[in-house]
Design a protein around this motif. Structure first.
Motif, PDB file in Angstrom:
ATOM      1  N   HIS A 155       1.045  -1.126  -0.023  1.00  0.00           N
ATOM      2  CA  HIS A 155       0.013  -0.121   0.051  1.00  0.00           C
ATOM      3  C   HIS A 155       0.974   1.428  -0.086  1.00  0.00           C
ATOM      4  O   HIS A 155       2.114   1.101  -0.095  1.00  0.00           O
ATOM      5  CB  HIS A 155      -0.993  -0.117   1.223  1.00  0.00           C
ATOM      6  CG  HIS A 155      -1.793  -1.185   1.470  1.00  0.00           C
ATOM      7  ND1 HIS A 155      -3.099  -1.213   1.072  1.00  0.00           N
ATOM      8  CD2 HIS A 155      -1.555  -2.367   2.161  1.00  0.00           C
ATOM      9  CE1 HIS A 155      -3.494  -2.487   1.308  1.00  0.00           C
ATOM     10  NE2 HIS A 155      -2.463  -3.163   2.057  1.00  0.00           N
ATOM     11  N   CYS A 190      -4.701   5.849   0.367  1.00  0.00           N
ATOM     12  CA  CYS A 190      -3.709   4.731  -0.261  1.00  0.00           C
ATOM     13  C   CYS A 190      -3.336   5.116  -1.567  1.00  0.00           C
ATOM     14  O   CYS A 190      -3.867   5.735  -2.505  1.00  0.00           O
ATOM     15  CB  CYS A 190      -4.400   3.453  -0.065  1.00  0.00           C
ATOM     16  SG  CYS A 190      -3.191   1.884  -0.826  1.00  0.00           S
ATOM     17  N   GLU A 192      -1.158   3.454  -3.534  1.00  0.00           N
ATOM     18  CA  GLU A 192      -0.542   2.428  -4.288  1.00  0.00           C
ATOM     19  C   GLU A 192      -1.525   1.301  -4.514  1.00  0.00           C
ATOM     20  O   GLU A 192      -2.079   0.906  -3.830  1.00  0.00           O
ATOM     21  CB  GLU A 192       0.659   1.760  -3.611  1.00  0.00           C
ATOM     22  CG  GLU A 192       1.303   0.311  -3.948  1.00  0.00           C
ATOM     23  CD  GLU A 192       2.473   0.757  -5.169  1.00  0.00           C
ATOM     24  OE1 GLU A 192       3.076   1.788  -4.905  1.00  0.00           O
ATOM     25  OE2 GLU A 192       2.626   0.033  -5.735  1.00  0.00           O
ATOM     26  N   TYR A 193      -1.704   0.863  -5.991  1.00  0.00           N
ATOM     27  CA  TYR A 193      -2.700   0.098  -6.231  1.00  0.00           C
ATOM     28  C   TYR A 193      -2.701  -1.136  -5.420  1.00  0.00           C
ATOM     29  O   TYR A 193      -1.459  -1.841  -5.566  1.00  0.00           O
ATOM     30  CB  TYR A 193      -2.906  -0.257  -7.862  1.00  0.00           C
ATOM     31  CG  TYR A 193      -4.162  -0.990  -8.166  1.00  0.00           C
ATOM     32  CD1 TYR A 193      -5.262  -0.671  -8.066  1.00  0.00           C
ATOM     33  CD2 TYR A 193      -3.716  -2.387  -8.665  1.00  0.00           C
ATOM     34  CE1 TYR A 193      -6.347  -1.466  -8.203  1.00  0.00           C
ATOM     35  CE2 TYR A 193      -4.777  -3.253  -8.645  1.00  0.00           C
ATOM     36  CZ  TYR A 193      -5.950  -2.674  -8.603  1.00  0.00           C
ATOM     37  OH  TYR A 193      -7.369  -3.597  -8.758  1.00  0.00           O
ATOM     38  N   CYS A 194      -3.697  -1.502  -4.748  1.00  0.00           N
ATOM     39  CA  CYS A 194      -3.819  -2.781  -3.588  1.00  0.00           C
ATOM     40  C   CYS A 194      -4.707  -3.733  -3.915  1.00  0.00           C
ATOM     41  O   CYS A 194      -5.118  -4.398  -2.998  1.00  0.00           O
ATOM     42  CB  CYS A 194      -3.493  -2.122  -2.449  1.00  0.00           C
ATOM     43  SG  CYS A 194      -4.714  -1.169  -2.036  1.00  0.00           S
ATOM     44  N   HIS A 198      -8.933  -0.567  -3.666  1.00  0.00           N
ATOM     45  CA  HIS A 198      -7.811   0.342  -3.268  1.00  0.00           C
ATOM     46  C   HIS A 198      -8.418   1.950  -3.150  1.00  0.00           C
ATOM     47  O   HIS A 198      -7.777   2.656  -2.536  1.00  0.00           O
ATOM     48  CB  HIS A 198      -6.898   0.391  -4.673  1.00  0.00           C
ATOM     49  CG  HIS A 198      -6.029   1.675  -5.016  1.00  0.00           C
ATOM     50  ND1 HIS A 198      -5.194   2.041  -4.055  1.00  0.00           N
ATOM     51  CD2 HIS A 198      -6.085   2.303  -5.764  1.00  0.00           C
ATOM     52  CE1 HIS A 198      -4.317   3.090  -4.382  1.00  0.00           C
ATOM     53  NE2 HIS A 198      -4.962   3.384  -5.694  1.00  0.00           N
ATOM     54  N   MET A 201      -9.614   3.166   0.618  1.00  0.00           N
ATOM     55  CA  MET A 201      -8.673   3.343   1.665  1.00  0.00           C
ATOM     56  C   MET A 201      -8.435   4.639   2.389  1.00  0.00           C
ATOM     57  O   MET A 201      -7.371   5.101   2.061  1.00  0.00           O
ATOM     58  CB  MET A 201      -7.331   2.431   1.276  1.00  0.00           C
ATOM     59  CG  MET A 201      -7.486   0.983   1.467  1.00  0.00           C
ATOM     60  SD  MET A 201      -5.762   0.112   1.193  1.00  0.00           S
ATOM     61  CE  MET A 201      -5.138   0.438   2.822  1.00  0.00           C
TER      62      MET A 201
HETATM   63 CU1  CUA Z   1      -4.111   0.227  -0.195  1.00  0.00          CU
HETATM   64 CU2  CUA Z   1      -4.280   0.870  -2.560  1.00  0.00          CU
END
Ligand code: CUA
Length: 319
Positions: A155, A190, A192-194, A198, A201
Motif C-alpha cells: 500500500h 492509499c 499504491e494500487y492494492c 484500493h 482506503m
Molecule cells: Cu491500499 Cu491501495
C-alpha cells in the motif's frame, strides 16, 4: 465529519510538507524556464523561417558534425539534471535524517486490504483509519513518528498536506514523520494500487490542540461503559464469529484481522470511507458489507432482523 477540501501539496501544514512544496517550486521554476526557452525558440523558428510564397522549393542548409552544438545540447541538460538531483537529495536527506525526539508521539500504521490499523503502542490505543495527533508549535514542538507496516500487499501512505508519500510494504518497515502546525482535519488515500478496493482506503488525520488530544487519549484508554440495554447484543456479538476478527475490550472478542471496535462510534466512517458511521449504515454494513464495499473481506453475517437490531444496539454503545 465536515467536508474537507481536496488535499493539495501546495497547501502544506506540516514541516516535511513545507519542504516538499519548496522543492516543487524550485523544480517548477527550472522546468518552466526550460519550457519558455525551448518553446520560445520553436515559436521564433516557426515565424522567422516559415515557408513564404516567394520561397523557392529548396531544402534549408544541412548541418553535420558541429562539435559546439552537440556539446551544448549534451552538457547543458546534463548539468540541469545534476542540479535537480542534488537539490532533491538535499531535501530528502533533510527530511529523513530528522532524529526522533524522546517525547515524540509514536504511531504504527498497518496497511490491510482495505483499511488502516492505527496503533499507539506506548498509549495502548488501537483504532482504524483515523489518526489523531497533537498540533505542534514553536513553544512546544510535537512531532509524530509513524512506523508503516503491511500485513498483505503493498500500500502507500499519503497525506499530501502533512508529508511525502511513503510505501507500505509487507516484511519491511518504513517510517515517516509529521509535524502539523495547524489544527484541522487532513485527508489522505492509499496511493499504491492494492486490489479491488484500493480507492476505498481513506485515511484521515485529525490534528487537535494539545489538551483536546489528551482528552481524546483518555477517552480511548477508557473502556466504554456497559449499557444494560445492549446486553443482548453484547452476548450475541460474543457468540458469533465477529470475535474471531474484531476486538472489543470487555468481551471475548480479541481478533486482529478486522478493525478494533472498542471505540467504533468515535470514528466517522465505516469501511475506511465506504459510508458514514450511522446506526442505519452500520446495520446495512453488518448485514452485508458488500452493499457498500464490494470485495470487503468481512463476510455477510446472515443474521435475521431481530439479531441485527440487537447487534447494532450494542455496537452503537461503543463510544
Ligand atoms: Cu491500499 Cu491501495
Amino acid at each position: 465529519m465536515t467536508p474537507v477540501p481536496t488535499p493539495s501539496i501546495f497547501a502544506p501544514v506540516s514541516t516535511p510538507a513545507f519542504a516538499i512544496r519548496e522543492l516543487s517550486f524550485i523544480v517548477l521554476a527550472i522546468t518552466a524556464a526550460i519550457f519558455v526557452i525551448v518553446g520560445g525558440f520553436a515559436v521564433y523558428t516557426l515565424i522567422r523561417f516559415g515557408r513564404r510564397p516567394t520561397n523557392p522549393e529548396t531544402e534549408p542548409a544541412q548541418v553535420y558534425g558541429s562539435k559546439q552544438i552537440e556539446l551544448a545540447w549534451t552538457v547543458v541538460p546534463f548539468l540541469i539534471v545534476v542540479v535537480l538531483f542534488l537539490v532533491t537529495a538535499r531535501y530528502v536527506w533533510g527530511i529523513e535524517r530528522r532524529a526522533k525526539p524522546p517525547d515524540a508521539l509514536e504511531i504504527t500504521v498497518v496497511g490491510n486490504q482495505w483499511w488502516w490499523e492505527i496503533r499507539y503502542p506506548k498509549l495502548g490505543i488501537v483504532t482504524a483509519n483515523e489518526i489523531h495527533v497533537p498540533v505542534s508549535d514553536t513553544a512546544s514542538p510535537a512531532l509524530t513518528f509513524i512506523t508503516l507496516e503491511s500485513v498483505d500487499v503493498a500500500h502507500s501512505f499519503w497525506v499530501p498536506q502533512l508529508a511525502g508519500k511513503m510505501d507500505v510494504i509487507p516484511n519491511k518497515t518504513n517510517r515517516v514523520w509529521i509535524e502539523p502546525l495547524r489544527v484541522g482535519t487532513y485527508v489522505g488515500q492509499c496511493a499504491e494500487y492494492c486490489g479491488l478496493q484500493h480507492a476505498l482506503m481513506l485515511l484521515v488525520v485529525i490534528v487537535h490542540p494539545k489538551d483536546e488530544f489528551r482528552r481524546w487519549v483518555a477517552t480511548q484508554q477508557t473502556a466504554p461503559a456497559e449499557a444494560t440495554a445492549a446486553r443482548a447484543g453484547r452476548e450475541l456479538f460474543s457468540s458469533l464469529a465477529c470475535i474471531n476478527c474484531h476486538s472489543v475490550q470487555g468481551t471475548p472478542g480479541n481478533g486482529v484481522f478486522g478493525p478494533d471496535l472498542t471505540h467504533l462510534m468515535s470514528r466517522s466512517t465505516l469501511g475506511a470511507g465506504a459510508a458514514r458511521n450511522t446506526p442505519e449504515n452500520l446495520r446495512t454494513w453488518v448485514k452485508d458489507p458488500s452493499a457498500f464495499k464490494t470485495g470487503a473481506l468481512m463476510p455477510a453475517m446472515k443474521l435475521d432482523d431481530a439479531q441485527l437490531d440487537q447487534l447494532v444496539a450494542f455496537l452503537v454503545t461503543l463510544r
